[in-house]
Design an enzyme around this catalytic site. Structure first.
Site, PDB file in Angstrom:
ATOM      1  N   SER A   1     -40.044 -39.376 -22.402  1.00 27.28           N
ATOM      2  CA  SER A   1     -38.721 -39.394 -23.239  1.00 27.28           C
ATOM      3  C   SER A   1     -38.148 -40.700 -23.411  1.00 27.28           C
ATOM      4  O   SER A   1     -37.321 -41.159 -24.271  1.00 27.28           O
ATOM      5  CB  SER A   1     -37.474 -39.229 -22.046  1.00 27.28           C
ATOM      6  OG  SER A   1     -37.348 -37.898 -21.922  1.00 27.28           O
TER       7      SER A   1
ATOM      8  N   LYS B   1     -28.540 -44.590 -20.020  1.00 24.14           N
ATOM      9  CA  LYS B   1     -28.490 -43.475 -20.141  1.00 24.14           C
ATOM     10  C   LYS B   1     -27.885 -43.176 -18.688  1.00 24.14           C
ATOM     11  O   LYS B   1     -27.492 -42.967 -17.917  1.00 24.14           O
ATOM     12  CB  LYS B   1     -30.088 -42.979 -19.975  1.00 24.14           C
ATOM     13  CG  LYS B   1     -30.298 -41.728 -20.301  1.00 24.14           C
ATOM     14  CD  LYS B   1     -32.000 -41.121 -20.436  1.00 24.14           C
ATOM     15  CE  LYS B   1     -32.327 -39.519 -20.718  1.00 24.14           C
ATOM     16  NZ  LYS B   1     -33.681 -39.234 -20.410  1.00 24.14           N
TER      17      LYS B   1
ATOM     18  N   SER C   1     -35.658 -37.682 -24.087  1.00 20.27           N
ATOM     19  CA  SER C   1     -34.208 -37.166 -24.422  1.00 20.27           C
ATOM     20  C   SER C   1     -33.589 -38.535 -23.970  1.00 20.27           C
ATOM     21  O   SER C   1     -32.236 -38.009 -24.793  1.00 20.27           O
ATOM     22  CB  SER C   1     -34.375 -36.060 -22.559  1.00 20.27           C
ATOM     23  OG  SER C   1     -34.705 -37.274 -22.251  1.00 20.27           O
TER      24      SER C   1
HETATM   25  N1  GLN Z   1     -39.813 -34.121 -23.663  1.00 23.57           N
HETATM   26  C1  GLN Z   1     -39.910 -33.734 -21.940  1.00 23.57           C
HETATM   27  C2  GLN Z   1     -39.037 -32.326 -21.216  1.00 23.57           C
HETATM   28  O1  GLN Z   1     -38.267 -31.930 -22.257  1.00 23.57           O
HETATM   29  C3  GLN Z   1     -39.747 -35.233 -21.814  1.00 23.57           C
HETATM   30  C4  GLN Z   1     -38.494 -35.085 -21.111  1.00 23.57           C
HETATM   31  C5  GLN Z   1     -38.676 -36.147 -20.136  1.00 23.57           C
HETATM   32  O2  GLN Z   1     -39.276 -36.994 -20.166  1.00 23.57           O
HETATM   33  N2  GLN Z   1     -36.917 -36.949 -19.347  1.00 23.57           N
HETATM   34  O3  GLN Z   1     -39.759 -32.317 -20.606  1.00 23.57           O
END
Ligand code: GLN
Length: 490
Positions: free
Chosen positions: A182, A83, A158
């Site tokens: 994410s 990532k 994400s």
């Molecule tokens: N979807 C969650 C957020 O937008 C989690 C994001 C993540 O785990 N990086 O904060």
């Protein structure tokens, strides 16, 4: 959906060691498959940067070592995607943000260094929501990633690029990061396995900070076994991250072969609310019944503070993000606004042009929540609720529950564009995943079935540092799901 990496890691490793497959050939075909995925219509959009010739050179070196029968690492020759919020030495690290476009980190993340020491070949950096803020990968500052199972839908986020790359068979393994879901939610949307380790299990050194008390790097793969293999390589204390824990790391692959006895699976009623999509609830219940069929005891439990998890998460995560993202000031990193006439104009214009809407929204909310007079009401409340959520879990594990089972997400992969203008709807994608981050617990998502032809993920949570038990339960669940699917065949 066919790629060189469409095999499990064990199979690839055997083929490489017996020299039926050359690392150069495997790396070359992974690069070709990635290139094809980007030129097809519509493009998959899983990668922000891809390794070039140096990858093939590294593969040739490994082939030489393998030809001689030298001792090589456990991931020797295995292509891996990383990532793009995890620092790598040879590829840019942009966090999916225009503010870091073309940025090269001066050092490498510990997890990445461990991968390279294990012989893995890092094929490229994957797309993400900007600074990992989002649940669909549509917040990427560059382009969205599509779901390889249905190009009209999101891959989740994400870590959408990592999940899509694994699901499309471009790589067998990938690293993601999980602050509120994410790794697990995109794994669930793409039909792969994704694991968030216990907070402190994997070093965060070189993971670009979003919310430092919640962030963890986690592995994605196409099976529980592959995911366990990758976790073994990246886990363990690191002197560069004082929050990494000095807790012995078991050999997770060996742990999978140990018998699973007297497993008690807690099923929290708050994660199966009356308004949960009956399709998701049905698939999840059927899967967990399969675990009961293998001898597990299912126990209805309650985690009463769950309803407050999403608001608490967004108070804490945004507060930490607003502080962490203060460093992108146009002076030390990446892009700088041209022609600004004062220091404050450099800050304002760089940040104004460099950050996307969602990142700005969070910085504003987080700064507000930390400001004098509001700190206790917002950030303080978030932290207090967090403690209550943690205590809910402590109580259940102390009462003899080994693992907790929930759906990973309240929906399957949704259509591109459906939620991107409705932040609250987007945030609600995380209702079932943020609690593990708030409590620091390990959690894994595995595919447990389908709804309308799209994958549904089931989540298992375990006590702190008990990834081994969680993986054993996950493998049993994976087996139960496979057995049920086989029984349905005519
Ligand atoms: N979807 C969650 C957020 O937008 C989690 C994001 C993540 O785990 N990086 O904060």
């Amino acid at each position: 959906m066919t790629g060189p990496a469409n095999h499990g890691v064990d199979k690839l490793r055997d083929a490489l060691r017996s020299r039926r497959l050359r690392a150069e050939e495997l790396a070359g075909s992974a690069l070709e498959a990635i290139a094809r995925s980007e030129t097809e219509e519509p493009p998959l959009g899983a990668f922000l940067s891809v390794a070039g010739d140096e990858l093939l050179e590294r593969a040739v070196e490994l082939d030489r070592a393998l030809d001689k029968g030298d001792e090589v690492g456990p991931l020797a020759g295995i292509p891996i995607a990383v990532k793009d919020n995890i620092c790598t030495a040879s590829l840019p690290t942009t966090c999916g943000s225009r503010i870091l476009e073309g940025y090269f980190a001066p050092y490498e993340a510990t997890a990445v260094r461990r991968l390279r020491t294990a012989g893995a070949l890092i094929v490229g950096k994957t797309n993400l929501d900007e600074f990992a803020m989002g649940s669909s990968t549509e917040n990427s500052g560059f382009f969205p990633t599509r779901n390889p199972l249905d190009s009209g839908r999101v891959p989740g986020g994400s870590s959408g690029g990592s999940a899509a790359a694994v699901a499309a068979g471009l790589v067998p393994l990938a690293l993601g990061s999980d602050t509120g879901g994410s790794v697990r939610q995109p794994a669930s949307f793409c039909g792969v396995v994704g694991l968030k380790p216990t907070y402190g299990r994997v070093s965060r050194y070189g993971l670009v900070a979003f919310a430092s008390s919640l962030d963890q790097i986690g592995p994605l793969g196409r099976s529980v076994a592959d995911t366990a293999t990758l976790l073994s390589v990246i886990a363990g204390v690191d002197r560069f991250d004082s929050t990494s824990a000095d807790v012995p790391v078991p050999g997770y692959r060996d742990e999978l072969n140990r018998a699973l006895e007297d497993l008690v699976v807690g099923i929290p009623k708050e994660y199966f609310p009356a308004d949960l999509d009956p399709g998701i609830a049905g698939v999840c219940r059927a899967a967990v019944e399969g675990l009961a069929g293998l001898g597990a005891e299912l126990r209805e439990i309650s985690l009463p503070h769950t309803v407050h998890a999403v608001p608490a998460y967004y108070l804490v995560a945004n507060a930490e993000a607003s502080s962490n993202l203060a460093r992108y000031d146009g002076v030390r990193y990446g892009a700088r606004a041209a022609g600004a006439e004062s220091t404050s104009a450099v800050y304002r214009e760089t940040r104004g042009a460099g950050f996307g809407r969602e990142v700005k929204r969070r910085i504003v909310l987080g700064t507000y929540g930390l400001s004098a007079g509001y700190y206790d009401a917002y950030y303080g409340t978030g932290q207090r609720v967090r403690r209550l959520i943690e205590q809910d879990f402590e109580r259940i594990f102390e009462a003899g529950v080994d693992v907790i089972f929930t759906p990973t997400s309240p929906t399957v992969a949704f259509p591109l564009g459906e939620r991107v203008d409705d932040p609250v709807q987007m945030y609600l994608s995380d209702v079932f995943t943020v609690t593990a981050n708030l409590a620091g617990l390990p959690a894994i998502s595995i595919p447990v079935g389908q709804m309308d032809g799209l994958p549904v993920g089931g989540q298992l949570l375990a006590p702190h540092f008990d990834e081994a038990k969680m993986l054993r339960a996950a493998q049993a669940l994976e087996q139960a799901v496979a057995d049920a699917a086989a029984a349905e065949l005519p």
